[in-house]
Design an enzyme around this catalytic site. Structure first.
Site, mmCIF file in Angstrom:
data_model
loop_
_atom_site.group_PDB
_atom_site.id
_atom_site.type_symbol
_atom_site.label_atom_id
_atom_site.label_comp_id
_atom_site.label_asym_id
_atom_site.label_seq_id
_atom_site.Cartn_x
_atom_site.Cartn_y
_atom_site.Cartn_z
ATOM 1 C CE1 TYR A 165 -3.918 2.232 0.431
ATOM 2 C CE2 TYR A 165 -2.652 3.134 2.022
ATOM 3 C CZ TYR A 165 -3.750 3.287 1.257
ATOM 4 O OH TYR A 165 -4.901 4.118 1.059
ATOM 5 C CE LYS A 169 -3.846 4.825 -1.878
ATOM 6 N NZ LYS A 169 -4.736 5.141 -3.060
#
Length: 301
Positions: A165, A169
């Protein structure tokens, strides 16, 4: 892809630069995406909702006071997104705003991660955002529109147990910077939204998920607060109206941006202390988080 249209009598709450404009939101079946759809429709925008969960997308569309279009599409499928872009042009007109919000997450040690699931997080969050921008960029160039990339404070910090993640991002942040530099001279604006612990089904009750509880424990107490999706949507809607380059939700998280050089080292020190000791802490993989992760697992492979 299953297009539907919906609307209810009524109108926008007040005159807005978005009134009568077409806005595309990915990941719009629930959470921040659904809340933002309602907020922008309340300001008079026509909304195209894109995502995996067709029934949930239809349900959101049925709550909107302006014309809408629900399209069941996987953002990692570039051909499907091009088809969706054509459907939006036919059904609602050329988009002036595109919000790349679709995302999934999993948590757990990288050492034991299933690498197919790990890569899927990258594909949906990063590659899916790039496909979204590519499919709708011709429209945004013609309308001199605005592309808002939903990122996260995870892009700034590199939290343990969230490697996929955080990597995704950080990737979308840099992608948005590059896209802005390429398109600014042609009138297209690009913004980045840094969200921090928003109360969606992804992390609504983080302490019930051991891996997320460990991540949260590494943060200073004020940074453990979970904000509501409605509050986040209100901030994002204002950012869309203002075509902001960056928006921080909650607003105090801009201090993380200022201190991003020091933050990873601080987190690493806290993690070393927390995870050390006899046998260390055994932390299990979560698998895809929330209903959106489950829907992606069912329909995105």
């Amino acid at each position: 892809m299953r297009p539907t249209s919906a609307g209810r009598p009524g109108g926008p709450r007040g005159r807005s630069p978005l009134a009568g404009r077409t806005v595309v939101i990915t990941g719009a079946a629930r959470g921040v995406g659904a809340a933002l759809a309602r907020e922008l429709a309340g300001r008079g925008a026509r909304i195209a909702l894109l995502g995996h969960e067709g029934t949930a997308l239809d349900a959101v569309a049925n709550t909107l006071p302006t014309p809408s279009l629900a399209l069941d599409v996987d953002v990692t499928d570039a051909d499907a997104l091009r088809d969706a872009a054509r459907a939006v042009r036919r059904g609602l007109g050329r988009p002036s705003v595109v919000v790349a919000n679709a995302g999934i997450a999993q948590a757990g040690p990288f050492e034991t991660a299933d690498l197919r699931s790990w890569r899927r997080v990258i594909d949906v969050n990063l590659t899916g955002s790039a496909h979204t921008a590519r499919a709708f960029q011709p429209d945004l160039l013609l309308t001199r529109g605005y592309y808002l990339q939903i990122a996260s404070t995870a892009a700034l910090t590199g939290m343990p147990l969230m490697s996929a993640y955080c990597a995704a991002k950080a990737g979308v942040e840099t992608f948005a910077h590059a896209l802005r530099a390429e398109t600014a001279h042609r009138g297209m604006a690009v913004g980045i939204a840094y969200l921090h612990w928003i109360g969606t089904d992804l992390i609504n009750q983080p302490d019930r998920v051991p891996a997320l509880r460990e991540v949260r424990a590494l943060l200073p107490p004020p940074a453990r607060h979970v904000s509501s999706a409605h509050a986040a949507a209100s901030c994002l809607a204002q950012a869309v109206e203002d075509r902001r380059t960056a928006v921080y939700v909650p607003s105090w998280t801009r201090v993380v941006q200022v201190g991003r050089i020091a933050w990873p080292g601080m987190v690493a020190r806290r993690a070393r202390l927390r995870f050390s000791g006899p046998g260390g802490r055994r932390i299990e993989q979560t698998g895809p988080l929330g209903h959106g992760g489950a829907a992606d697992l069912a329909g995105g492979r």
